[in-house]
Design a protein around this motif. Structure first.
Motif, short mmCIF file in Angstrom:
data_model
loop_
_atom_site.label_atom_id
_atom_site.label_comp_id
_atom_site.label_asym_id
_atom_site.label_seq_id
_atom_site.Cartn_x
_atom_site.Cartn_y
_atom_site.Cartn_z
N ASP A 41 0.85 -1.19 0.02
CA ASP A 41 0.02 -0.02 0.03
C ASP A 41 0.65 1.13 -0.11
O ASP A 41 0.25 2.19 -0.58
CB ASP A 41 -0.76 -0.07 1.18
CG ASP A 41 -2.07 -0.97 1.04
OD1 ASP A 41 -2.39 -1.31 0.05
OD2 ASP A 41 -2.29 -1.71 2.19
N LYS A 42 2.08 1.17 0.73
CA LYS A 42 2.85 2.19 0.73
C LYS A 42 4.38 1.97 0.59
O LYS A 42 4.70 0.55 1.11
CB LYS A 42 2.66 3.06 1.75
CG LYS A 42 2.66 2.51 3.21
CD LYS A 42 2.23 3.66 4.29
CE LYS A 42 2.36 2.85 5.78
NZ LYS A 42 2.29 3.77 6.82
N ALA A 43 4.99 2.75 0.26
CA ALA A 43 6.73 2.45 0.61
C ALA A 43 7.13 2.67 2.21
O ALA A 43 6.73 3.37 2.98
CB ALA A 43 7.36 3.60 -0.32
N PRO A 44 8.09 1.81 2.63
CA PRO A 44 8.70 1.98 3.73
C PRO A 44 9.17 3.29 4.03
O PRO A 44 9.34 3.53 5.24
CB PRO A 44 9.73 0.66 3.79
CG PRO A 44 9.92 0.56 2.38
CD PRO A 44 8.84 0.82 1.72
N ALA A 45 9.79 3.94 3.14
CA ALA A 45 10.28 5.47 3.36
C ALA A 45 9.60 6.41 2.59
O ALA A 45 9.33 6.13 1.24
CB ALA A 45 11.67 5.41 3.46
N ASP A 79 4.06 3.57 -9.16
CA ASP A 79 3.10 4.39 -9.42
C ASP A 79 2.33 4.30 -8.30
O ASP A 79 1.74 5.34 -7.89
CB ASP A 79 2.22 3.77 -10.51
CG ASP A 79 2.81 4.21 -12.00
OD1 ASP A 79 3.86 4.81 -12.15
OD2 ASP A 79 2.49 3.50 -13.02
N LYS A 80 1.94 3.22 -7.38
CA LYS A 80 1.04 3.20 -6.63
C LYS A 80 1.80 3.74 -5.15
O LYS A 80 0.87 4.30 -4.39
CB LYS A 80 0.62 1.65 -6.25
CG LYS A 80 -0.42 1.40 -5.02
CD LYS A 80 -0.84 -0.05 -4.88
CE LYS A 80 -1.72 -0.18 -3.59
NZ LYS A 80 -1.91 -1.55 -3.40
N THR A 81 2.89 3.44 -4.78
CA THR A 81 3.52 3.72 -3.63
C THR A 81 3.94 5.26 -3.82
O THR A 81 4.21 5.69 -2.73
CB THR A 81 4.65 2.95 -3.26
OG1 THR A 81 5.60 2.89 -4.36
CG2 THR A 81 4.15 1.63 -2.92
#
Length: 299
Positions: A41-45, A79-81
């Motif tokens: 769903d998201k990047a770690p940083a 694109d998503k993150t």
């Protein structure tokens, strides 16, 4: 002549709707759907700035059928993150200094052989320039990422083998294998929740003068306590799968998983890729100090 119109009774249409009839879904649509469901769903940083990633897939040897799936997964993940924007190409001219400087990292996705050599009489001369450009790019502070056959690329180019970390020397295992999480607390291994796991893929082994624990941080390896590795080539008994390192001022990440299509819709592997990519891009801090001379890593 007036065109003939095909009239379908409303009763037929209604029955079709009630029965769940719909237009056929293409294989590409199904693949994209599997990837989208698996993406983090998201990047770690949070990126420190907009990041551009050059995804290169040119082959000068065996060509993996999973390349299009891999390109789609890496592109959609960016694109998503929002962690990066991917640009995919098989045009080696992108490695010229004037083009390469606009990117933050290069992703060698199942490349094989001498893939920077253009066709034509001057191909070898141009290749020399492009190879130097890549070395300068990474050593100067940018990044290099490799998946699977990125280590089956330029077997005779010492600097590339050093940057990527390993040189392919066969794949005696193509089945479900036990994987040892060597660094459970490492940010690039957060996807695995501190656990060992199993994966079904074609597992590489590497030339004995490469993939050394004295030169890079091993993250994942075959769990040699849980499988027969008698077909292996390493006297040191080390069969790493994933690692990070540095090269000059730059950063590198490699994972040998990526032969089979399904790897690119494996949620944990995608998270592992993304963390490695963000380390290479300079957005995720991570320890890249070489592993000690043991396959156990640090706990």
């Amino acid at each position: 002549m007036q065109p003939v119109l095909l009239r379908i009774p409303l009763t037929v249409i209604a029955v079709g709707i009630l029965c769940g009839w719909s237009a056929p879904v293409s294989g590409q649509d199904k693949t994209a759907d599997k990837i989208m469901q698996a993406l983090p769903d998201k990047a770690p940083a949070a990126p420190k700035q907009p990041r551009k990633l050059l995804v290169f897939t040119k082959t000068a040897g065996f060509r993996h059928g999973s390349i299009p799936v891999g390109v789609k997964a890496i592109t959609l993940m960016g694109d998503k993150t929002g962690a990066y924007t991917a640009h995919h190409t098989e045009d080696e001219s992108y490695f010229s200094p004037d083009k390469l400087k606009s990117f933050d990292a290069v992703f060698m996705l199942n490349t094989t052989g001498d893939c920077l050599r253009p066709k034509g009489a001057t191909g070898k001369e141009i290749e020399v320039m492009l190879k130097k450009s890549l070395i300068d790019f990474v050593a100067g502070g940018k990044g290099l990422i490799g998946v699977h056959a990125a280590t089956d690329t330029y077997a005779g180019w010492k600097e590339y083998n050093q940057m990527m970390g390993g040189a392919f020397a066969g794949h005696p295992w193509s089945k479900k294998v036990p994987v040892k999480n060597l660094e459970p607390k490492h940010p690039l291994n957060a996807a695995f929740d501190g656990m060992d796991f199993e994966v079904n893929d074609e597992i590489y082994q590497f030339r004995a003068d490469t993939a050394l624990p004295s030169e890079r941080k091993f993250l994942l390896s075959l769990d040699v306590q849980k499988m027969d590795v008698s077909k292996g080539n390493r006297k040191d008994g080390l069969y790493p799968i994933s690692w990070v390192s540095t090269y000059g001022k730059g950063r590198t990440f490699y994972c040998s998983l990526g032969h089979n299509d399904h790897i690119y819709w494996n949620p944990a592997v995608l998270k592992h890729y993304l963390a490695g990519m963000q380390y290479v891009l300079g957005d995720l801090d991570a320890d890249a100090a070489p592993t000690s001379n043991t396959a156990e890593g640090s706990k």
